[in-house]
Enzyme design. Structure first.
Site, short mmCIF file in Angstrom:
data_model
loop_
_atom_site.label_atom_id
_atom_site.label_comp_id
_atom_site.label_asym_id
_atom_site.label_seq_id
_atom_site.Cartn_x
_atom_site.Cartn_y
_atom_site.Cartn_z
N ASP A 1 0.81 -1.22 0.00
CA ASP A 1 0.00 0.00 0.00
C ASP A 1 0.84 1.26 0.00
O ASP A 1 2.05 1.21 0.20
CB ASP A 1 -0.97 -0.01 1.20
CG ASP A 1 -0.31 -0.48 2.49
OD1 ASP A 1 0.92 -0.42 2.57
OD2 ASP A 1 -1.03 -0.91 3.40
N ASN B 1 -7.46 -2.70 14.25
CA ASN B 1 -8.85 -2.97 13.88
C ASN B 1 -8.98 -4.20 12.97
O ASN B 1 -10.04 -4.44 12.41
CB ASN B 1 -9.46 -1.75 13.17
CG ASN B 1 -8.72 -1.41 11.88
OD1 ASN B 1 -7.78 -2.11 11.49
ND2 ASN B 1 -9.14 -0.34 11.22
N HIS C 1 -7.19 -4.66 10.13
CA HIS C 1 -6.90 -4.47 8.70
C HIS C 1 -5.62 -5.19 8.30
O HIS C 1 -4.71 -5.37 9.10
CB HIS C 1 -6.89 -2.97 8.31
CG HIS C 1 -5.71 -2.18 8.75
ND1 HIS C 1 -5.78 -0.84 9.07
CD2 HIS C 1 -4.40 -2.50 8.92
CE1 HIS C 1 -4.59 -0.39 9.40
NE2 HIS C 1 -3.74 -1.38 9.32
N GLU D 1 -9.70 -1.87 5.33
CA GLU D 1 -10.32 -1.54 6.62
C GLU D 1 -11.59 -2.37 6.82
O GLU D 1 -12.17 -2.88 5.84
CB GLU D 1 -10.68 -0.05 6.65
CG GLU D 1 -9.50 0.90 6.43
CD GLU D 1 -8.52 0.97 7.61
OE1 GLU D 1 -8.42 0.01 8.38
OE2 GLU D 1 -7.85 2.01 7.73
C1 F6R Z 1 1.57 -1.47 6.12
C2 F6R Z 1 0.23 -2.02 6.22
C3 F6R Z 1 -0.54 -2.05 7.48
C4 F6R Z 1 0.29 -2.33 8.73
C5 F6R Z 1 -0.58 -2.28 9.98
C6 F6R Z 1 0.23 -2.48 11.25
O1 F6R Z 1 2.07 -1.56 4.80
O2 F6R Z 1 -0.27 -2.45 5.23
O3 F6R Z 1 -1.55 -3.04 7.38
O4 F6R Z 1 0.91 -3.57 8.62
O5 F6R Z 1 -1.22 -1.04 10.05
O6 F6R Z 1 1.07 -1.39 11.42
P1 F6R Z 1 2.21 -1.39 12.53
O7 F6R Z 1 3.21 -2.43 12.11
O8 F6R Z 1 2.78 -0.02 12.49
O9 F6R Z 1 1.54 -1.74 13.82
#
Ligand code: F6R
Length: 246
Positions: free
Chosen positions: A67, A136, A138, A143
Site C-alpha cells: 500500500d 482494527n 486491517h 479496513e
Molecule cells: C503497512 C500495512 C498495514 C500495517 C498495519 C500495522 O504496509 O499495510 O496493514 O501492517 O497497520 O502497522 P504497525 O506495524 O505499524 O503496527
C-alpha cells in the site's frame, strides 16, 4: 497455518527474517510482497545484516508493496516509497527497478489499481506476502467493512488507523486520510503469507483474527482460508490467543 510465539520483538524479527532468508536461498528470484509500519522494521534490519554477511542476496528479487498513502509524493519522507528505501532497499543489493509500490500520485486510482494487480498477477502470485495487522484487523489498508474488497483500490482510512498511525507524524492532522491498497483478493493470491504482530495492543485482534469468524469486519480473518500462512507473534501479541486455547 503455523503459529510461532517468540519471546519479544527482536526474536519475532529474527524468526521472520529466517523465514524470508530460507525462501531466498531456495529461490533467489523470489517475488516478495512487502509491508511497512513499525512491525517489520526489525525484520528488515535482520535481512540487511544477512545480506551484508553474504548469506542472502536480493539481486534477482522483485518486490510488491501492499500500500501507499494517497495523495503523496515519493520524495515525502512519510511515503511508503521513502520508508522502503530507508528501511530496506537502500541497504541491500536489490535492483530498485524491480521494486513496486502503488503510485501515491496516480491521477486515476482505479487505473493504477488495475495496473498494479496486473503486475502482481504476472508473478503468478508473490512467493511470500509479509503482513502486519492493524488494531482494527486491517491487512494492507483493507479496513473493516461489509464486503472483502478483491482488487487494489483507493480507500478512506479508518479513524482507528489514523489514530494508530499518528505516532509516525508530528500531529494527527498530518496523517493522510486516503490510501491505495492491494485488495484482499490480491493478497490472497500470494503463495504464502507471513504475518507478524508484536505488543499487547495487538493481542485482542490477533485472537479475533484466528479464533473469530471469518468476516470483512475483521479483514485479517480471511487468512483462516489461506493454505500457507505463518504467523509470528511475540509473547505480548500472543497473550490473549494463548489464554483462550490453553
Ligand atoms: C503497512 C500495512 C498495514 C500495517 C498495519 C500495522 O504496509 O499495510 O496493514 O501492517 O497497520 O502497522 P504497525 O506495524 O505499524 O503496527
Amino acid at each position: 497455518m503455523t503459529i510461532y510465539v517468540a519471546k519479544n520483538y527482536d526474536e519475532m524479527s529474527q524468526k521472520g527474517a529466517e523465514i524470508i532468508a530460507e525462501l531466498l536461498k531456495a529461490k533467489p528470484d523470489a517475488a516478495l510482497g512487502l509491508a511497512t509500519g513499525g512491525t517489520p522494521v526489525g525484520m528488515y534490519k535482520e535481512l540487511i545484516e544477512m545480506n551484508k554477511k553474504g548469506e542472502i542476496s536480493f539481486k534477482e528479487v522483485s518486490s510488491y508493496n501492499l500500500d501507499e498513502y494517497y495523495p503523496i509524493e515519493k520524495t515525502n519522507d512519510q511515503s511508503y516509497d521513502y520508508f522502503m528505501r530507508d528501511n530496506l532497499f537502500n541497504h541491500v543489493d536489490i535492483d530498485i527497478k524491480n521494486t513496486h509500490i502503488p503510485n501515491g500520485m496516480a491521477a486515476d486510482c482505479a487505473a493504477e489499481g488495475k495496473a498494479y494487480d496486473e503486475l502482481v498477477r504476472a508473478t503468478g502470485g508473490v512467493d511470500i506476502q509479509v503482513l502486519g495487522i492493524g488494531g482494527n484487523g486491517h491487512i494492507g489498508f483493507n479496513e473493516p467493512c461489509d464486503v472483502f474488497d478483491p482488487i487494489t483500490h483507493q480507500v478512506t482510512l479508518d479513524e482507528r488507523t489514523i489514530k494508530d498511525n499518528a505516532r509516525f507524524f508530528n500531529s494527527i492532522e498530518e496523517v493522510p486520510t486516503q490510501a491505495i491498497t492491494m485488495g484482499i483478493g490480491t493478497i490472497m493470491t500470494a503463495k504464502s503469507i507471513l504475518l507478524l504482530a508484536s505488543g499487547k495492543g495487538k493481542a485482542p485482534i490477533v485472537k479475533e483474527m484466528l479464533l473469530g469468524k471469518v468476516t470483512p469486519q475483521v479483514p485479517a480473518s480471511i487468512l483462516q482460508f489461506h493454505k500457507d500462512v505463518k504467523i509470528v507473534l511475540d509473547e505480548e501479541a500472543a497473550a490473549e490467543l494463548l489464554s483462550e486455547i490453553e
